[in-house]
Design a protein around this motif. Sequence first.
Motif, short mmCIF file in Angstrom:
data_model
loop_
_atom_site.label_atom_id
_atom_site.label_comp_id
_atom_site.label_asym_id
_atom_site.label_seq_id
_atom_site.Cartn_x
_atom_site.Cartn_y
_atom_site.Cartn_z
N MET A 137 -77.99 3.09 -24.88
CA MET A 137 -76.97 2.61 -25.81
C MET A 137 -75.66 2.32 -25.10
O MET A 137 -74.91 1.41 -25.49
N THR A 138 -75.39 3.07 -24.04
CA THR A 138 -74.22 2.78 -23.21
C THR A 138 -74.36 1.41 -22.57
O THR A 138 -73.41 0.60 -22.54
N ASP A 139 -75.54 1.12 -22.06
CA ASP A 139 -75.84 -0.19 -21.48
C ASP A 139 -75.63 -1.29 -22.53
O ASP A 139 -74.94 -2.30 -22.28
N GLY A 140 -76.21 -1.11 -23.71
CA GLY A 140 -76.07 -2.11 -24.76
C GLY A 140 -74.64 -2.32 -25.18
O GLY A 140 -74.18 -3.46 -25.39
N SER A 141 -73.88 -1.22 -25.30
CA SER A 141 -72.47 -1.33 -25.70
C SER A 141 -71.66 -2.03 -24.62
O SER A 141 -70.75 -2.82 -24.92
N ALA A 142 -71.99 -1.75 -23.36
CA ALA A 142 -71.30 -2.43 -22.26
C ALA A 142 -71.52 -3.92 -22.33
O ALA A 142 -70.59 -4.73 -22.13
N ARG A 143 -72.75 -4.31 -22.64
CA ARG A 143 -73.05 -5.74 -22.73
C ARG A 143 -72.30 -6.39 -23.88
O ARG A 143 -71.79 -7.52 -23.75
N VAL A 144 -72.21 -5.70 -25.02
CA VAL A 144 -71.49 -6.25 -26.16
C VAL A 144 -70.01 -6.44 -25.82
O VAL A 144 -69.41 -7.46 -26.14
N ILE A 145 -69.42 -5.44 -25.16
CA ILE A 145 -68.01 -5.55 -24.80
C ILE A 145 -67.82 -6.64 -23.74
O ILE A 145 -66.85 -7.40 -23.78
N GLU A 146 -68.76 -6.74 -22.80
CA GLU A 146 -68.68 -7.80 -21.79
C GLU A 146 -68.69 -9.17 -22.45
O GLU A 146 -67.97 -10.08 -22.04
N LEU A 147 -69.48 -9.32 -23.50
CA LEU A 147 -69.60 -10.62 -24.17
C LEU A 147 -68.51 -10.86 -25.21
O LEU A 147 -68.00 -11.98 -25.33
N LEU A 148 -68.16 -9.82 -25.98
CA LEU A 148 -67.34 -10.01 -27.17
C LEU A 148 -66.07 -9.17 -27.23
O LEU A 148 -65.25 -9.39 -28.12
N GLY A 149 -65.91 -8.26 -26.33
CA GLY A 149 -64.78 -7.34 -26.40
C GLY A 149 -63.45 -8.02 -26.12
O GLY A 149 -63.38 -9.07 -25.47
N SER A 150 -62.38 -7.39 -26.59
CA SER A 150 -61.04 -7.89 -26.31
C SER A 150 -60.74 -7.69 -24.82
O SER A 150 -61.40 -6.90 -24.14
N PRO A 151 -59.74 -8.40 -24.30
CA PRO A 151 -59.38 -8.20 -22.88
C PRO A 151 -59.10 -6.75 -22.54
O PRO A 151 -59.46 -6.29 -21.45
N GLU A 152 -58.46 -6.02 -23.47
CA GLU A 152 -58.13 -4.61 -23.21
C GLU A 152 -59.40 -3.76 -23.19
O GLU A 152 -59.51 -2.82 -22.39
N MET A 153 -60.37 -4.05 -24.05
CA MET A 153 -61.65 -3.32 -24.01
C MET A 153 -62.35 -3.56 -22.69
O MET A 153 -62.90 -2.63 -22.07
N LYS A 154 -62.33 -4.81 -22.23
CA LYS A 154 -62.99 -5.14 -20.97
C LYS A 154 -62.28 -4.48 -19.79
O LYS A 154 -62.91 -4.11 -18.80
N GLU A 155 -60.98 -4.32 -19.91
CA GLU A 155 -60.19 -3.76 -18.80
C GLU A 155 -60.30 -2.24 -18.74
O GLU A 155 -60.41 -1.67 -17.66
N GLU A 156 -60.29 -1.57 -19.89
CA GLU A 156 -60.21 -0.11 -19.90
C GLU A 156 -61.53 0.58 -20.22
O GLU A 156 -61.82 1.64 -19.65
N ILE A 157 -62.33 0.03 -21.14
CA ILE A 157 -63.51 0.74 -21.61
C ILE A 157 -64.76 0.33 -20.85
O ILE A 157 -65.57 1.18 -20.45
N LEU A 158 -64.94 -0.97 -20.61
CA LEU A 158 -66.13 -1.43 -19.90
C LEU A 158 -66.29 -0.76 -18.54
O LEU A 158 -67.40 -0.30 -18.21
N PRO A 159 -65.25 -0.66 -17.70
CA PRO A 159 -65.44 -0.01 -16.40
C PRO A 159 -65.93 1.43 -16.51
O PRO A 159 -66.66 1.91 -15.64
N ARG A 160 -65.52 2.12 -17.58
CA ARG A 160 -65.97 3.51 -17.74
C ARG A 160 -67.42 3.58 -18.21
O ARG A 160 -68.15 4.50 -17.85
N LEU A 161 -67.85 2.64 -19.02
CA LEU A 161 -69.24 2.62 -19.47
C LEU A 161 -70.21 2.38 -18.32
O LEU A 161 -71.36 2.83 -18.37
N ILE A 162 -69.78 1.69 -17.29
CA ILE A 162 -70.67 1.34 -16.18
C ILE A 162 -70.32 2.10 -14.90
O ILE A 162 -70.86 1.80 -13.84
#
Length: 594
Positions: A137-162
């Motif tokens: 689910m972490t993998d799936g959520s990372a992909r969703v944020i990579e595709l659809l997340g806001s710039p701040e989500m991609k900057e702060e949350i995506l790196p932690r998920l991966i």
Amino acid sequence: MRIEEGFQPIPFSEDNAYLSDPVLPGLLKRKLPRSALQEIVPDLERLGSEVVSSIRELSNSAKVFPPTLLQYDQWGRRIDSLQTSEGWRELKAIAQKEGLPGIFYERRYKEHSRTYGFAKMILMVGDSNEIFCPMSMTDGSARVIELLGSPEMKEEILPRLISRDPALAFTSGQWMTERPGGSDVSLTETSAFPTGNTNKYGEKYSLNGVKWFSSATDSEISVALARTGSQREGSRGLSLFLVPLRLPLVRSPSDPTPLPTSNNVFIHRLKNKIGTHILPTAELTLEGAEGYLIGNLGQGVKNITPVLNITRLWSATASIGNLRKCLAIATSYAKVRAIQSGNLLLKDVPIHVEQLASVNLLYRALTHLTFGVVDLLGKVESGVATPDEQRRLRMLTPVAKAYAADKACAGMEEAMSAMGGAGYMEENGFGRSIRDALVEKIWEGTIVVLALDLARAAQDPASMNAFISWINSVLKSCPARLEPRIASAVKILKEAVEALRPVYTSTMNPLVPRPALMLVGAISSSVYLLEQAIWSHTTSENTEDVDVDVFNRWVFEGAMEANIQLVKRVQYATEERVKFNTALVFGSKTTPKL
């Protein structure tokens, strides 16, 4: 007689999980570029050694035990203190350090990164106590944020998920299932209303409702469906949100951990499950939980689809990974267990080896099918997939998940029985693998749900044409010298394809989706095995004869012909069959005469 006297059974010991695997070395040699293979194989060999030593030791240790929940402290305050075992946390950390799911987003090996990461998973999953549930689910959520997340989500949350650093890494859940609907999210009750406030992730929403299954309750975030439209709109009124389990979400490792209820997410109870015992699965209530919109309003089901597609492939790999472990144990046991006054090892008994060969055959078919679909996912994510490959991914993702889940458990039981009474002992690990693998028949969609999902995809003529074109291209690639050796099996394969052609129409029989999925699974796994046999023949591999025999045997012994006949029979079933189904299940309205 003392227990130390008399006959002493010889304990079996497993070889390196990667080097002894009957499928992965050859499959990876065919799929990966030589440069990537030279880097990846040593890493898999190292991991294969650790799986049967340190990872298994941790997984079986006293550090691993079910989670507990303390809802109230001695003063009657709601605290919802969830305590997971040290072993659970250490196993998650091992996965993160191994690059799961980081490998997929580092993309060092481009489209082959998926194949590399899933190869690691298949080796580990039987000895990981289901930690790959939150990792998927972490993998799936990372992909969703990579595709659809806001710039701040991609900057702060995506790196932690991966992240590969457990001190910084986040895990994620996904909250879809609710009491009214199960897999039918159109009945979702959880609501989301804008609060009028914003933060760096976007506009704040307040979520209220009940999520009936949360299998990553100790995670930092979850992606959740909630209703932003009316109930009458069904699934079209749902949107997707990122929900922190605790606030503040991002903090330094030295900061104190926020209270479990700091974002108004409350644990009603932990689920009492048949398996996955150390996985903290809970019923949650959201009472004004803060969340942030991902993507556009009203497109929640579409936006969460990448999570479902990814977790379904993790699920398929979990099924075959547990089968891999059970087969490896039974195979190792056959090398040391002697019968006939100790003069004959089981490995030299043809009828016993035949039983193990049937399990081995199943493992090969399921592994090639699943990794064939994983290969398609890697291509799509790397932007190198053709339109037809994208269509095949859409069709075969539910097939791989459902087919592996349906077949793998029976194979595990067969491997267990090959050890006789010794196989029924809890210490061997069969029990936990079988119990944990049973959830794969349900999690992320039952076989019926997935069969209906396949039907939606396959009813698109372009998708079915892409699928059949792929089969024909593989058949046409067969060298002339190989054709006579596989002619009989190819004939049945072609019959299966012809039986499938008329099934997925706009007016398809409502009883046919499940047997049709099984036929698609049999066809797809056979074609992937044929690809391997053609490659082995073309490159003069020393496994050529075995690979050719595997293809032939799977077509004849993997229920292909039975699947063809069942689809034909059910496809033209009348309402009378539906009536008798009801009578069989619920009884006849007439009372038998005395």
